[in-house]
Design an enzyme around this catalytic site. Structure first.
Site, PDB file in Angstrom:
ATOM      1  N   LYS A  77       0.842  -1.190   0.000  1.00 52.52           N
ATOM      2  CA  LYS A  77       0.000   0.000   0.000  1.00 52.52           C
ATOM      3  C   LYS A  77       0.882   1.247   0.000  1.00 52.52           C
ATOM      4  O   LYS A  77       1.909   1.294   0.691  1.00 52.52           O
ATOM      5  CB  LYS A  77      -0.898  -0.039   1.238  1.00 52.52           C
ATOM      6  CG  LYS A  77      -1.913   1.084   1.361  1.00 52.52           C
ATOM      7  CD  LYS A  77      -2.775   0.831   2.601  1.00 52.52           C
ATOM      8  CE  LYS A  77      -3.814   1.913   2.832  1.00 52.52           C
ATOM      9  NZ  LYS A  77      -4.662   1.627   4.011  1.00 52.52           N
ATOM     10  N   SER A 151      -9.447   1.582   3.320  1.00 49.95           N
ATOM     11  CA  SER A 151      -8.668   2.392   2.405  1.00 49.95           C
ATOM     12  C   SER A 151      -7.663   1.605   1.583  1.00 49.95           C
ATOM     13  O   SER A 151      -7.112   2.106   0.615  1.00 49.95           O
ATOM     14  CB  SER A 151      -7.919   3.470   3.205  1.00 49.95           C
ATOM     15  OG  SER A 151      -7.010   2.893   4.121  1.00 49.95           O
ATOM     16  N   SER A 175      -9.581  -0.802   7.435  1.00 52.91           N
ATOM     17  CA  SER A 175      -9.039  -0.747   6.074  1.00 52.91           C
ATOM     18  C   SER A 175      -8.367  -2.032   5.618  1.00 52.91           C
ATOM     19  O   SER A 175      -8.098  -2.193   4.432  1.00 52.91           O
ATOM     20  CB  SER A 175      -8.026   0.398   5.972  1.00 52.91           C
ATOM     21  OG  SER A 175      -8.657   1.642   6.169  1.00 52.91           O
TER      22      SER A 175
END
Length: 650
Positions: A77, A151, A175
């Protein structure tokens, strides 16, 4: 697609049928075939990726000395630092290029993993939908037009679409779990402090957790075992039990279930969760009704309390100096945190302490808490129309986790009647990471393993049909399939000499023949001709032939007990293939069998030769201390035959 799970890759590398450069080429081809899917913010140049792959083969030429993640492709990420690559946190003007990687990335690379690139996210990891990024909104690989969740949107889609074996996300409010549910992947959310957050752009530094997305609980736990461990320089790191790389064998637990779960009008999701709860009971667990109110009240503190100010402390200076360079929804959310006072902070801390005390009472009666991962789902179009309220709905069952210091694993639970993905989350107190993996792996296996993503569709979101979710008047929801999706065949390639009963129906991950019933691998006393075989016939088991396990096990003759029996133990080194008999039986029969298994044996997932899996009898390692290692015989019957033919002592 060729499976990318850890066992399949290890098999290909061990047999020489592939090398890391071959796998890197496959990954690059898959990424190119998907086109502009908004998954990636930074992809490493192909030459760099292939160069690293070739270097792995030179560094570890001996298959027996290779580390656990040798040649395994992964993604990170883009709020996690990788030396030499930009860290954007999905805000181009915030970007910087670090000169050192986050410790968790260093650990993965040292374990032989192959970094493919950095993935998209809701800006500054503030959001649960995957729609708050200037790099575009990811869609679920399972249903065109459906949000991917956030997210950690790009990381989840990269795994769900089969582009990488695993991906690193982060989890503050959910997330690492919400995207797992919406992409059909497993989301491992460690205990706070188990994995260092050094080199991670903070959202709420006191709550942030790096997380893992994988196609199975076993793969997720194997990756967690590599990145877990205290980092002395990290103020948020702490000493916690380090999880084993292998999920423990399943055993009956007390599993808490909400008295009256909320689905915000999504009746299909409610039915799917009821079915998931029945499956947990069928695995032999005792269900305990739980009042979820104090948990939910704690979760509301994350955005309605002073922890919003912690987000402002992390990135507020940049955001408020550059409001025109920030996503408008992100800016609106963070703007509400600037007016909170120190008094508000202390009142929030006192309130959280009181709620933790109330939840401790609930934990006295349960080992694990099971909740829906998300109560309902939304399309991208629906999310854009109401981005803040619907974000709160997505986090209904996730936002309390880190505030209450819990570990969690999100597991796919198939699809609802409307074709939407559904998942459950198992939670436990800090330090229960390994414990959670046992029931999570068994549940995932019982549901048939990973959900198959369809081929990418060119259908436009606004042309898709409605579903029976919170708003029955939707005109932009994905169409429900006319029939259930086919079983996922990742990892089901036949072995060199498959049992004849499987020639037409390879076993899918989780020990289920596609479209039929679970498969059980029997090692010893339940085999044909053995004392306990009658238990299988009484449960209606159907013989499917014999098979070999993957070379990951040792076989022991256990001491004691009314019936002579072996113990199959998974090991990290020195494993051999062991012969098993295979049986098909119903989920209810499998659950009934679990209740009859006596320690140190329990029911778990057995890896078979060629990458397949089945349910099977596994033994706790502690029981082998006084047992005899009989692995050289290759099977329990051969061991018994050798004893019968041995000459009597003089």
């Amino acid at each position: 697609m060729t499976p990318l799970d850890l066992d399949s890759l290890a098999h290909r590398y061990r047999t020489g049928s592939a090398c890391p450069a071959d796998v890197a080429e496959e990954v690059l081809g898959r990424i190119a075939a998907r086109g502009d899917d908004h998954v990636w913010i930074t992809l490493r140049p192909a030459a760099d990726l292939l160069g690293d792959a070739a270097a792995l083969a030179l560094r570890w030429p001996d298959p027996n000395s290779r580390p656990s993640l040798y040649g395994v492709p992964f993604a990170v990420k883009d709020n996690v630092d990788v030396a030499g690559l930009p860290t954007t946190a999905a805000c181009p003007d915030y970007a910087y290029v670090p000169d050192r990687s986050a410790p968790l990335v260093d650990r993965l690379l040292e374990a032989g993993a192959l970094l493919v690139g950095k993935t998209n996210l809701d800006q500054f990891a503030t959001g649960l939908s995957g729609t708050r990024s200037p790099y575009g909104a990811c869609e679920s690989p399972l249903v065109p037009g459906l949000i991917s969740g956030g997210s950690s949107s790009g990381s989840a889609v990269a795994v769900g679409a089969g582009l990488v074996t695993f991906a690193i996300g982060t989890d503050t409010a959910g997330s690492g779990r919400v995207p797992a549910a919406l992409t059909g992947t497993v989301g491992v959310k460690p205990s706070r402090g188990l994995v260092s957050t050094l080199g991670v752009v903070p959202a709420c530094a006191s709550l942030d957790c790096p997380s893992v997305f994988a196609r199975s609980v076993a793969d997720g736990l194997a990756v967690l075992s590599v990145i877990a461990g205290q980092e002395p320089a990290d103020p948020w790191s702490r000493v916690l039990p380090l999880p084993s790389p292998v999920p423990p064998a399943a055993r009956p637990l007390r599993i808490g279930v909400p008295y009256s779960p909320e689905f915000f009008g999504d009746t299909a999701a409610a039915v799917a969760f009821e079915e998931a709860v029945r499956r947990l009971a069928g695995l032999g667990h005792r269900l305990v009704p739980v009042d979820l109110d104090p948990f939910l009240a704690a979760g509301r503190l994350l955005y309605d309390g002073p922890w919003l100010a912690e987000r402002v402390a992390a990135v507020g200076d940049f955001v408020f100096r550059n409001p025109d360079r920030v996503h408008p929804v992100t800016l609106k959310v963070l703007s509400n945190g600037g007016d909170l006072s120190a008094v508000d902070a202390f009142e929030g801390l006192y309130r959280l302490r009181a709620l933790r005390a109330r939840t401790r009472q609930a934990w006295a009666s349960m080992d694990v808490l099971a909740v829906p991962t998300v109560p309902t789902t939304y399309t991208v179009a629906e999310m854009l129309r109401d981005p803040i309220e619907r974000n709160a709905v997505l986090g209904h069952y996730t936002t309390f986790t880190n505030l209450l210091d819990l570990a969690a694993i999100s597991v796919p639970a198939g699809r609802t009647a409307t074709g939407r993905p559904h998942g459950i989350t198992l939670l436990g107190p800090a330090g229960s990471d390994e414990l959670l993996a046992g029931p999570a792996a068994a549940f995932h296996a019982l549901t048939g393993g990973p959900i198959a993503p369809p081929g990418r569709s060119s259908a436009r979101t606004d042309e898709l049909a409605t579903h029976s979710g919170p708003s029955s008047a939707r005109s932009d929801g994905p169409a429900a399939p006319s029939s259930p999706p086919p079983a996922w065949n990742d990892g089901s390639a036949a072995s060199s000499s498959p049992p004849s009963a499987w020639n037409d129906e390879p076993v899918a991950p989780g020990g289920r023949t596609p479209g039929t019933q679970p498969v059980l691998a029997v090692v010893g006393a339940h085999r044909s001709g053995q004392p306990l075989h009658g238990e299988l016939t009484a449960l209606g088991a159907t013989a499917l032939g014999t098979a070999l396990t993957a070379p990951l096990y040792r076989l022991y003759a256990l001491n004691g007990g009314e019936v002579a029996r072996p113990g199959l133990v998974r090991v990290t080194t020195g494993g051999v293939p062991v012969e098993v008999e295979l049986y098909g039986l119903s989920p209810s029969a499998l659950g009934a069998l679990l209740t009859r298994i006596a320690p140190p044996l329990s029911l778990g997932t057995v890896r078979l030769d060629g990458g397949r899996t089945a349910h099977g009898f596994l033994c706790e390692a502690y029981a082998t201390g006084e047992a005899t290692d009989i692995s050289r015989h290759g099977s329990w019957p051969d061991y018994l035959l050798s004893r019968a033919s041995a000459p009597d002592p003089a």
